[in-house]
Design an enzyme around this catalytic site. Structure first.
Site, PDB file in Angstrom:
ATOM      1  N   TRP A  15       0.848  -1.207   0.000  1.00  0.00           N
ATOM      2  CA  TRP A  15       0.000   0.000   0.000  1.00  0.00           C
ATOM      3  C   TRP A  15       0.881   1.253   0.000  1.00  0.00           C
ATOM      4  O   TRP A  15       0.544   2.262  -0.620  1.00  0.00           O
ATOM      5  CB  TRP A  15      -0.892  -0.014   1.254  1.00  0.00           C
ATOM      6  CG  TRP A  15      -1.727   1.226   1.422  1.00  0.00           C
ATOM      7  CD1 TRP A  15      -2.979   1.453   0.933  1.00  0.00           C
ATOM      8  CD2 TRP A  15      -1.369   2.419   2.142  1.00  0.00           C
ATOM      9  NE1 TRP A  15      -3.415   2.699   1.297  1.00  0.00           N
ATOM     10  CE2 TRP A  15      -2.457   3.316   2.038  1.00  0.00           C
ATOM     11  CE3 TRP A  15      -0.244   2.818   2.862  1.00  0.00           C
ATOM     12  CZ2 TRP A  15      -2.445   4.583   2.625  1.00  0.00           C
ATOM     13  CZ3 TRP A  15      -0.235   4.074   3.450  1.00  0.00           C
ATOM     14  CH2 TRP A  15      -1.322   4.937   3.326  1.00  0.00           C
ATOM     15  N   HIS A  16       2.033   1.152   0.682  1.00  0.00           N
ATOM     16  CA  HIS A  16       2.898   2.328   0.783  1.00  0.00           C
ATOM     17  C   HIS A  16       3.554   2.701  -0.545  1.00  0.00           C
ATOM     18  O   HIS A  16       3.896   3.858  -0.759  1.00  0.00           O
ATOM     19  CB  HIS A  16       3.981   2.108   1.841  1.00  0.00           C
ATOM     20  CG  HIS A  16       3.453   2.239   3.239  1.00  0.00           C
ATOM     21  ND1 HIS A  16       2.882   1.185   3.900  1.00  0.00           N
ATOM     22  CD2 HIS A  16       3.391   3.287   4.079  1.00  0.00           C
ATOM     23  CE1 HIS A  16       2.489   1.589   5.094  1.00  0.00           C
ATOM     24  NE2 HIS A  16       2.780   2.863   5.236  1.00  0.00           N
ATOM     25  N   GLY A  17       3.794   1.737  -1.381  1.00  0.00           N
ATOM     26  CA  GLY A  17       4.410   2.099  -2.655  1.00  0.00           C
ATOM     27  C   GLY A  17       4.664   0.895  -3.528  1.00  0.00           C
ATOM     28  O   GLY A  17       4.750  -0.245  -3.054  1.00  0.00           O
ATOM     29  N   PHE A  75       2.488   8.475  -0.954  1.00  0.00           N
ATOM     30  CA  PHE A  75       1.745   7.212  -0.869  1.00  0.00           C
ATOM     31  C   PHE A  75       0.309   7.449  -1.290  1.00  0.00           C
ATOM     32  O   PHE A  75      -0.564   6.784  -1.097  1.00  0.00           O
ATOM     33  CB  PHE A  75       1.829   6.625   0.532  1.00  0.00           C
ATOM     34  CG  PHE A  75       3.264   6.463   0.983  1.00  0.00           C
ATOM     35  CD1 PHE A  75       4.241   6.050   0.099  1.00  0.00           C
ATOM     36  CD2 PHE A  75       3.627   6.743   2.270  1.00  0.00           C
ATOM     37  CE1 PHE A  75       5.556   5.917   0.499  1.00  0.00           C
ATOM     38  CE2 PHE A  75       4.946   6.605   2.691  1.00  0.00           C
ATOM     39  CZ  PHE A  75       5.909   6.203   1.799  1.00  0.00           C
TER      40      PHE A  75
END
Lengths: 315, 487
Positions: free
Chosen positions: B325-327, B487
């Site tokens: 989800w962060h990247g 993000f």
């Protein structure tokens, strides 16, 4: 109006009346007594590098000159006043660290009347069009009087550093610290030479092999100030010669848009780019990525004097 | 628009005045003002992407209305999957398209087949991961009949785009935030002061702690080969403070700003670096995301029930997905997996809920055992942050190799810190001050909350003035964006 909101506004004003003086007091204490590492955003330094304090003290008593130099450290470290005086010209070098066109403007507003130069050598390093002008603003605030021109300059270069320097600068004006301060002529490797030049002990630049391509991005406010400065000089009846002093060839070649800059300057008047006119050596003639050493200064100044004699002898 | 910008400093009072003085008598108008202000806030960065928010809002609003009228399970599912498809579709395209494409190409070249599809030059819309999750929570909750769908489009649009938390959270649940748009807000002096105090603390965390720690962290991470292991370890520690100060600072400003407008947002960070084990850390770090994944992914997967294999699988899924989800980078996936490895032993030994209250609850100082627990948890976190910060896996491995070398035991020299505008001792002093304040406020919602508000006014104001002074003297002079914007 809601009483609770009124209460917030009232307390907010009270807090501001408490916090603003507290901020100013803490700022003055830090600016005057704290060690340098704690002054990240305070740049109040009387007599710091560049000998601006000595230069400004001298310019106030200078009187009329024939030749005036303006610009950044490339100027006060690049035009040796002794070499020009040896030609019989009365000169003054009014360069200062990172002097951008906004600061040149303040200096001209203050001193052009008394200097009344016949010819101005305006050093136009492209970086001075790209800078925000903060460093030079703080240098001038720290070493010169805070007058209406300084306030205009502050408004044009807003930011924490400028504001945090303005406060102790004003304080030192009021308490007379600036006028009584005496700057040493020799500081480390730098020696102040009368009429504004700073001579650096002879050192040689260790070239860093860096081939990365770079580009200058010029700020419109600097370009505007530059045009206004030229106008001001024209109104004062001074001839202007735009000069780009040499920087190490290895460094110069990394910039992609030098031709664009040359063309821009040519549109503003008679312009000489000494990076194209002279062949200098990185380590022989420079002491860092920006500045000529004394050998380089002498070589560059000889060329410039020749040019002045050829073209500007009718001063 | 950045919270730490002059633009926001002008924007906030204007919206505040309009909100409480012009539109206060009409709830719909007040909500409309929030929508307009939020769109201006977002559009300041790039107005083109407003269409994404608007489209996402429309889809979820219509899905909600559809679900309210529909009893047929299959049709309800279709509606739910429409919402999931649209939101995750946007997220997938803007955030993960090039990642999957690049890996696809690499996988083919591994088997000797070269393909060369064009990757797209895609700009990642700021905050897309946050607002898509927020709207998804609405559709899922309505589908599960935990929440009544709204018929008030303006209120719903305000819920999706609410500017304080639009671009970096906290990711609010519809069940908490949406009803706040239905009720008339009243201005409360104490709440507003609390909000301003939290904004001040958030700014301090971001501008003084995070941005200055970043200066050193960036220096060491950019050229790890130039530094000994001890300095690289320090660099990772600085990054730990950077990311905490940056993200929790943003959350504090968001929560404080929302409070000024009469809204209450959830706590997003609860002093995570005072955690005694990794399970506690994950209950205290980015709470709004962790609980989102817990409620909408972990529990539907079976959570910690079932066989050992199921527990391991679910734990890995939630951490790896959270990392992803962060990247769109393998480093985030490894970061997630590493945290799963940290967490699993505690889960399997049923020790994941050992530390529920604040550390040293009725004491001023922690015990030696607690110090050891906090230090070891922090060290594990710091190592994981290396993957989070690194550009790619090779960079992360080179950095870790640099740390775990004999030079880890060399004393850092002054020369290692050259190139920074700040003296390292000043940063240590600031971090010390920060840790001290956080420690004494660790039982509150934020460090300078209730504890400070019980002090005499002169002391409180003096402390605020000191914080403002530190902001003025130690702030980076250029505006630096928040890390979580990417993000």
């Amino acid at each position: 109006m809601n009483k609770e909101i009124l209460n917030l506004l009232k307390k907010g004003l009270l807090f501001a009346a408490f916090a603003i003086p507290a901020y100013l007091v803490l700022l003055l204490i830090t600016a005057n007594w704290a060690p340098d590492p704690l002054k990240r955003n305070i740049n109040f330094r009387m007599g710091s590098y560049g000998h601006m304090h000595s230069r400004l003290k001298e310019v106030r008593e200078s009187g009329q000159v024939e030749l005036l130099f303006l610009g950044s450290s490339h100027t006060y470290r690049g035009f040796d006043t002794r070499l020009f005086e040896a030609e019989g010209w009365r000169v003054f070098n009014l360069g200062s660290s990172s002097q951008s066109h906004l600061q040149t403007q303040v200096l001209l507003q203050r001193y052009l009347q008394s200097l009344r130069p016949k010819l101005v050598i305006y050093e136009v390093y492209p970086g001075t069009f790209a800078t925000d002008g903060v460093e030079s603003s703080t240098d001038i605030l720290s070493n010169d009087v805070v007058d209406r021109y300084a306030w205009t300059m502050v408004l044009k270069t807003p930011g924490l550093k400028v504001f945090n320097t303005l406060v102790p600068a004003l304080w030192s004006d009021w308490t007379g610290q600036k006028s009584t301060y005496i700057e040493e002529a020799v500081k480390g490797p730098d020696t102040y030479v009368p009429r504004g030049y700073v001579e650096m002990e002879l050192q040689h630049y260790k070239t860093v092999r860096d081939t990365s391509s770079r580009e200058w991005t010029w700020r419109s406010k600097q370009l505007r100030a530059f045009a206004q400065n030229l106008e001001m000089l024209k109104d004062a009846g001074a001839e202007v010669l735009l000069v780009m002093a040499p920087i190490p060839p290895g460094h110069y070649r990394n910039y992609k848009n030098t031709a664009v800059f040359d063309s821009l300057m040519q549109n503003h008047g008679r312009y000489y780019n000494f990076n194209d006119l002279m062949l200098l050596n990185d380590s022989l003639h420079f002491y860092d990525a920006h500045h000529l050493n004394q050998l380089g200064v002498e070589a560059f100044n000889r060329e410039l004097i020749k040019l002045l004699k050829d073209y500007w002898l009718a001063l | 628009m950045l919270f730490n910008s002059l633009d926001f400093a002008l924007f906030l009072p204007i919206v505040f005045v309009l909100y409480w003085f012009v539109t206060a008598r009409n709830l719909k108008l007040q909500n409309l003002l929030i929508v307009v202000a939020s769109y201006v806030f977002y559009g300041w960065w790039d107005w083109r992407f407003l269409s994404l928010i608007l489209f996402s809002t429309l889809v979820d609003y219509l899905v909600g209305l559809g679900l309210s009228k529909q009893e047929n399970l299959l049709k309800r599912r279709v509606l739910l999957w429409t919402s999931i498809g649209v939101n995750l579709g946007f997220l997938g395209f803007f955030k993960y398209y090039n990642f999957f494409l690049d890996n696809f190409i690499e996988a083919f070249s591994f088997f000797g087949r070269d393909i060369s599809p064009n990757s797209l030059n895609i700009i990642l819309p700021v905050g897309i991961s946050f607002y898509t999750f927020q709207t998804l929570s609405y559709s899922i909750d309505v589908y599960k009949r935990k929440l009544e769908p709204t018929r008030d489009f303006i209120a719903f649009a305000a819920f999706v785009s609410f500017f304080p938390q639009l671009v970096a959270g906290p990711i609010e649940r519809a069940s908490n935030l949406l009803p706040q748009f239905y009720a008339r807000r009243t201005f409360e002096y104490s709440k507003a002061v609390d909000g301003l105090r939290q904004i001040l603390w958030g700014l301090f965390k971001k501008v003084v702690i995070a941005d200055n720690a970043a200066e050193f962290a960036n220096m060491f991470f950019n050229t790890p080969a130039d530094y000994p292991g001890s300095v690289l370890f320090l660099g990772a520690v600085f990054f730990a403070f950077q990311i905490y100060g940056d993200f929790s600072g943003y959350s504090d400003i968001a929560i404080g700003t929302a409070r000024l407008f009469g809204f209450s947002l959830m706590q997003n960070f609860a002093f995570p670096y005072f955690s005694r084990d990794m399970a506690e850390f994950w209950r205290r770090w980015h709470i709004s995301l962790s609980t989102w994944f817990r409620d909408y992914l972990y529990i539907p997967l079976g959570g910690s029930r079932g066989s050992l294999a199921m527990k391991v699988r679910n734990t890995f899924i939630i951490f790896v997905v959270s990392g992803f989800w962060h990247g769109a980078n393998w480093t985030f996936i490894v970061w997630g997996a590493l945290n799963a490895l940290y967490f699993l032993p505690l889960l399997l030994a049923r020790k994941n809920r050992t530390h529920l209250g604040p550390v040293a609850e009725n004491r001023i100082l922690p015990s030696l055992r607690e110090i050891w627990q906090m230090a070891s948890t922090f060290a594990l976190t710091v190592l994981a942050w290396v993957f989070f910060r690194a550009e790619d896996m090779a960079h992360a491995m080179a950095y870790l190799k640099g740390i775990f070398s004999t030079s880890l035991f060399t004393v850092p020299k002054g020369a290692h810190f050259l190139g920074s505008a700040m003296h390292p001792f000043v940063l240590f002093f600031l971090l010390g001050f920060f840790i001290l304040i956080e420690w004494f406020g660790r039982k509150e919602q934020y460090a300078i909350g209730a504890t400070l508000s019980s002090q005499p006014r002169f002391l409180r104001w003096l402390f605020y003035a000191l914080l403002i002074f530190m902001l003025g003297v130690f702030a980076q002079t250029n505006e630096t964006p928040f890390i979580y914007f990417q993000f």
